[in-house]
Write a protein that holds these residues in place. Structure first.
Motif, PDB file in Angstrom:
ATOM      1  N   HIS A  67       0.836  -1.213  -0.129  1.00  0.00           N
ATOM      2  CA  HIS A  67      -0.018  -0.096   0.244  1.00  0.00           C
ATOM      3  C   HIS A  67       0.745   1.396   0.007  1.00  0.00           C
ATOM      4  CE1 HIS A  67      -3.520   2.466   0.933  1.00  0.00           C
ATOM      5  NE2 HIS A  67      -2.697   3.304   1.714  1.00  0.00           N
ATOM      6  N   GLU A  68       0.717   2.193  -0.984  1.00  0.00           N
ATOM      7  CA  GLU A  68       1.368   3.457  -1.041  1.00  0.00           C
ATOM      8  C   GLU A  68       0.268   4.557  -1.227  1.00  0.00           C
ATOM      9  OE1 GLU A  68       4.554   3.331  -3.782  1.00  0.00           O
ATOM     10  OE2 GLU A  68       5.538   1.496  -2.995  1.00  0.00           O
ATOM     11  N   ARG A  69       0.660   5.767  -0.413  1.00  0.00           N
ATOM     12  CA  ARG A  69      -0.138   6.748  -0.662  1.00  0.00           C
ATOM     13  C   ARG A  69      -0.409   7.246  -2.308  1.00  0.00           C
ATOM     14  NH1 ARG A  69      -2.390   9.944   2.980  1.00  0.00           N
ATOM     15  NH2 ARG A  69      -1.162   8.882   4.644  1.00  0.00           N
ATOM     16  N   GLY A  70      -1.406   7.417  -2.857  1.00  0.00           N
ATOM     17  CA  GLY A  70      -1.867   7.758  -4.106  1.00  0.00           C
ATOM     18  C   GLY A  70      -1.953   6.657  -5.205  1.00  0.00           C
ATOM     19  N   ASN A  71      -1.611   5.488  -4.767  1.00  0.00           N
ATOM     20  CA  ASN A  71      -1.916   4.395  -5.301  1.00  0.00           C
ATOM     21  C   ASN A  71      -3.428   3.688  -5.085  1.00  0.00           C
ATOM     22  OD1 ASN A  71       0.455   4.460  -6.611  1.00  0.00           O
ATOM     23  ND2 ASN A  71       1.491   2.860  -5.522  1.00  0.00           N
ATOM     24  N   TRP A  72      -4.116   3.477  -6.063  1.00  0.00           N
ATOM     25  CA  TRP A  72      -5.600   2.818  -5.760  1.00  0.00           C
ATOM     26  C   TRP A  72      -5.633   1.573  -6.234  1.00  0.00           C
ATOM     27  CZ3 TRP A  72      -8.782   5.717  -2.994  1.00  0.00           C
ATOM     28  CH2 TRP A  72      -8.666   7.188  -2.794  1.00  0.00           C
ATOM     29  N   THR A 114      -5.960  -7.401 -10.485  1.00  0.00           N
ATOM     30  CA  THR A 114      -5.987  -6.188  -9.331  1.00  0.00           C
ATOM     31  C   THR A 114      -4.951  -5.314  -9.820  1.00  0.00           C
ATOM     32  OG1 THR A 114      -6.756  -7.761  -7.465  1.00  0.00           O
ATOM     33  CG2 THR A 114      -6.003  -5.720  -6.930  1.00  0.00           C
ATOM     34  N   LEU A 115      -5.330  -4.062 -10.155  1.00  0.00           N
ATOM     35  CA  LEU A 115      -4.346  -2.980 -10.913  1.00  0.00           C
ATOM     36  C   LEU A 115      -4.091  -2.130  -9.572  1.00  0.00           C
ATOM     37  CD1 LEU A 115      -6.464  -2.733 -13.945  1.00  0.00           C
ATOM     38  CD2 LEU A 115      -4.386  -4.229 -13.845  1.00  0.00           C
ATOM     39  N   VAL A 116      -2.913  -1.455  -9.767  1.00  0.00           N
ATOM     40  CA  VAL A 116      -2.540  -0.310  -9.019  1.00  0.00           C
ATOM     41  C   VAL A 116      -2.520   0.909  -9.789  1.00  0.00           C
ATOM     42  CG1 VAL A 116      -0.664   0.584  -7.704  1.00  0.00           C
ATOM     43  CG2 VAL A 116      -1.104  -1.694  -7.962  1.00  0.00           C
ATOM     44  N   LEU A 117      -3.687   1.978  -9.584  1.00  0.00           N
ATOM     45  CA  LEU A 117      -4.085   2.966 -10.482  1.00  0.00           C
ATOM     46  C   LEU A 117      -3.622   4.110  -9.832  1.00  0.00           C
ATOM     47  CD1 LEU A 117      -5.293   3.820 -13.455  1.00  0.00           C
ATOM     48  CD2 LEU A 117      -7.326   3.921 -11.996  1.00  0.00           C
ATOM     49  N   LYS A 118      -2.962   5.184 -10.447  1.00  0.00           N
ATOM     50  CA  LYS A 118      -2.464   6.521  -9.991  1.00  0.00           C
ATOM     51  C   LYS A 118      -3.617   7.294  -9.807  1.00  0.00           C
ATOM     52  CE  LYS A 118       2.301   5.532  -9.605  1.00  0.00           C
ATOM     53  NZ  LYS A 118       2.818   5.376  -8.292  1.00  0.00           N
ATOM     54  N   PHE A 119      -3.629   8.123  -8.664  1.00  0.00           N
ATOM     55  CA  PHE A 119      -4.675   8.940  -8.403  1.00  0.00           C
ATOM     56  C   PHE A 119      -4.837   9.896  -9.401  1.00  0.00           C
ATOM     57  CE2 PHE A 119      -6.285  13.097  -6.645  1.00  0.00           C
ATOM     58  CZ  PHE A 119      -7.409  12.841  -6.144  1.00  0.00           C
ATOM     59  N   HIS A 120      -3.777  10.607 -10.122  1.00  0.00           N
ATOM     60  CA  HIS A 120      -4.090  11.318 -11.129  1.00  0.00           C
ATOM     61  C   HIS A 120      -4.350  10.884 -12.620  1.00  0.00           C
ATOM     62  CE1 HIS A 120       0.229  10.168 -11.401  1.00  0.00           C
ATOM     63  NE2 HIS A 120       0.024  10.332 -12.684  1.00  0.00           N
ATOM     64  N   TRP A 121      -4.585   9.650 -12.377  1.00  0.00           N
ATOM     65  CA  TRP A 121      -5.199   8.864 -13.769  1.00  0.00           C
ATOM     66  C   TRP A 121      -6.585   8.672 -13.790  1.00  0.00           C
ATOM     67  CZ3 TRP A 121      -0.536   4.355 -13.845  1.00  0.00           C
ATOM     68  CH2 TRP A 121       0.632   5.121 -14.591  1.00  0.00           C
ATOM     69  N   ILE A 122      -6.963   8.395 -12.543  1.00  0.00           N
ATOM     70  CA  ILE A 122      -8.352   7.999 -12.427  1.00  0.00           C
ATOM     71  C   ILE A 122      -9.499   8.770 -13.336  1.00  0.00           C
ATOM     72  CG2 ILE A 122     -10.244   7.723 -10.736  1.00  0.00           C
ATOM     73  CD1 ILE A 122      -8.271   7.551  -8.491  1.00  0.00           C
ATOM     74  N   GLU A 123      -9.592   9.926 -13.124  1.00  0.00           N
ATOM     75  CA  GLU A 123     -10.505  10.719 -14.066  1.00  0.00           C
ATOM     76  C   GLU A 123     -10.405  10.160 -15.557  1.00  0.00           C
ATOM     77  OE1 GLU A 123     -12.077  15.164 -14.975  1.00  0.00           O
ATOM     78  OE2 GLU A 123     -10.421  14.898 -13.750  1.00  0.00           O
ATOM     79  N   SER A 124      -9.285  10.353 -16.535  1.00  0.00           N
ATOM     80  CA  SER A 124      -9.214   9.891 -17.750  1.00  0.00           C
ATOM     81  C   SER A 124      -9.252   8.499 -17.955  1.00  0.00           C
ATOM     82  CB  SER A 124      -7.900  10.389 -18.071  1.00  0.00           C
ATOM     83  OG  SER A 124      -6.788   9.658 -17.596  1.00  0.00           O
ATOM     84  N   PHE A 125      -8.756   7.621 -17.015  1.00  0.00           N
ATOM     85  CA  PHE A 125      -9.035   6.116 -16.885  1.00  0.00           C
ATOM     86  C   PHE A 125     -10.770   5.648 -17.043  1.00  0.00           C
ATOM     87  CE2 PHE A 125      -9.221   2.052 -15.363  1.00  0.00           C
ATOM     88  CZ  PHE A 125      -8.690   1.150 -16.200  1.00  0.00           C
ATOM     89  N   VAL A 126     -11.449   6.486 -16.184  1.00  0.00           N
ATOM     90  CA  VAL A 126     -12.787   6.089 -16.157  1.00  0.00           C
ATOM     91  C   VAL A 126     -13.376   6.529 -17.371  1.00  0.00           C
ATOM     92  CG1 VAL A 126     -14.713   6.878 -14.735  1.00  0.00           C
ATOM     93  CG2 VAL A 126     -12.980   6.197 -13.595  1.00  0.00           C
ATOM     94  N   GLU A 127     -13.131   7.665 -17.854  1.00  0.00           N
ATOM     95  CA  GLU A 127     -13.675   7.958 -19.016  1.00  0.00           C
ATOM     96  C   GLU A 127     -13.414   7.301 -20.338  1.00  0.00           C
ATOM     97  OE1 GLU A 127     -16.248  10.526 -21.297  1.00  0.00           O
ATOM     98  OE2 GLU A 127     -15.946  10.631 -19.118  1.00  0.00           O
ATOM     99  N   ASP A 128     -12.460   6.847 -20.255  1.00  0.00           N
ATOM    100  CA  ASP A 128     -11.668   5.909 -21.482  1.00  0.00           C
ATOM    101  C   ASP A 128     -12.691   4.665 -21.272  1.00  0.00           C
ATOM    102  OD1 ASP A 128      -9.968   7.917 -22.515  1.00  0.00           O
ATOM    103  OD2 ASP A 128      -8.395   6.913 -21.393  1.00  0.00           O
ATOM    104  N   LEU A 129     -12.525   4.033 -20.273  1.00  0.00           N
ATOM    105  CA  LEU A 129     -13.403   2.834 -19.882  1.00  0.00           C
ATOM    106  C   LEU A 129     -14.811   3.066 -20.290  1.00  0.00           C
ATOM    107  CD1 LEU A 129     -13.067  -0.091 -18.902  1.00  0.00           C
ATOM    108  CD2 LEU A 129     -13.254   0.688 -16.623  1.00  0.00           C
TER     109      LEU A 129
END
Length: 253
Positions: A67-72, A114-129
């Motif tokens: 677990h690392e801060r900023g990783n989801w 189970t993936l490790v997604l960076k916080f700053h990627w979430i918005e664009s990743f969700v839109e692309d998905l």
């Protein structure tokens, strides 16, 4: 010499007086900005405090990544809505085997690791998905037999109901998802893909032990599905993605 002595005396007296004034002003500032005792008693929280995962808090399960801060933690999957009859069958047949482990009732079919997604990627990743899912039609999955699975770390073993679709939508969907994951430098799904609904798990690599139960479980499953045909199929109308504790749902066309 007397004049010099007077100058030294004046200078010394002046410095002493100046020092006393500085000290007095400092004391006033300290008193004015004194921190309340109630606040002094508080215990601070370290922002970068390391989170230590204790398997004892999770039925002995271990994290596959630190677990690392900023990783989801992120998972793309199909949520499987089934009848109470199937839940009852799973509970009764596994209890009959007296296998030590945990029955799973949150049914889903994984479409990613189970993936490790960076916080700053979430918005664009969700839109692309979301855009990706809108390109796929709704489809149907059929339940067939029971198989044994083990995770890559060999820390947990699963019993799962194998699933398949007639037109190959699952494999095509996985292939397109892998392309999206590559854009975010995330690992693709397993090469030897075996789509399944996990119904039971136990600690360690218990494949050899659980294999001997498969004929009995598959025979009983087929008998159950023959008598409850509505439970033989999963109608896939949407794809879900869980990021941290938030779940996103993307409708198929």
């Amino acid at each position: 010499m007397a004049g010099l002595d007077l100058i030294k005396t004046y200078s010394s007296d002046s410095e002493d007086e100046h020092d006393e004034k500085k000290k007095s002003n400092k004391d006033k500032i300290v008193n004015r900005l004194a921190i309340p005792t109630s606040i002094l008693s508080w215990e601070g929280v370290i922002y970068h405090e390391e989170m230590i995962d204790d398997p004892l808090n999770h039925d002995g399960r271990k994290r596959s990544f630190k677990h690392e801060r900023g990783n989801w933690a992120t998972l793309i999957y199909i949520n499987c809505i089934t009848s109470d009859c199937l839940h009852t069958w799973i509970n009764s047949v596994l209890n009959e085997l007296s296998i030590q482990g945990n029955i799973i009732f949150n049914f889903h079919i994984s479409l990613s690791r189970t993936l490790v997604l960076k916080f700053h990627w979430i918005e664009s990743f969700v839109e692309d998905l979301k855009l990706l899912c809108h390109k796929f039609n709704k489809f149907v999955i059929q339940l067939t037999d029971v198989k044994v699975y083990c995770n890559e770390e060999k820390t947990r073993t699963f019993l799962g109901i194998y699933c398949q679709d007639k037109d190959g939508t699952l494999k095509h969907l996985t292939k397109v998802l892998d392309g999206l994951l590559a854009e975010y430098q995330l690992p693709s799904f397993y090469k030897d893909t075996s789509y399944h609904i996990s119904i039971f798990w136990c600690l360690g690599d218990q494949r050899a032990h659980l294999q001997k139960f498969l004929p009995f479980l598959t025979c009983n499953l087929n008998k159950f599905l023959a008598e409850n045909t509505e439970d033989s199929f999963i109608y896939v109308n949407e794809i879900q993605c869980k990021i941290g504790n938030k779940c996103y749902m993307f409708e198929l066309r």
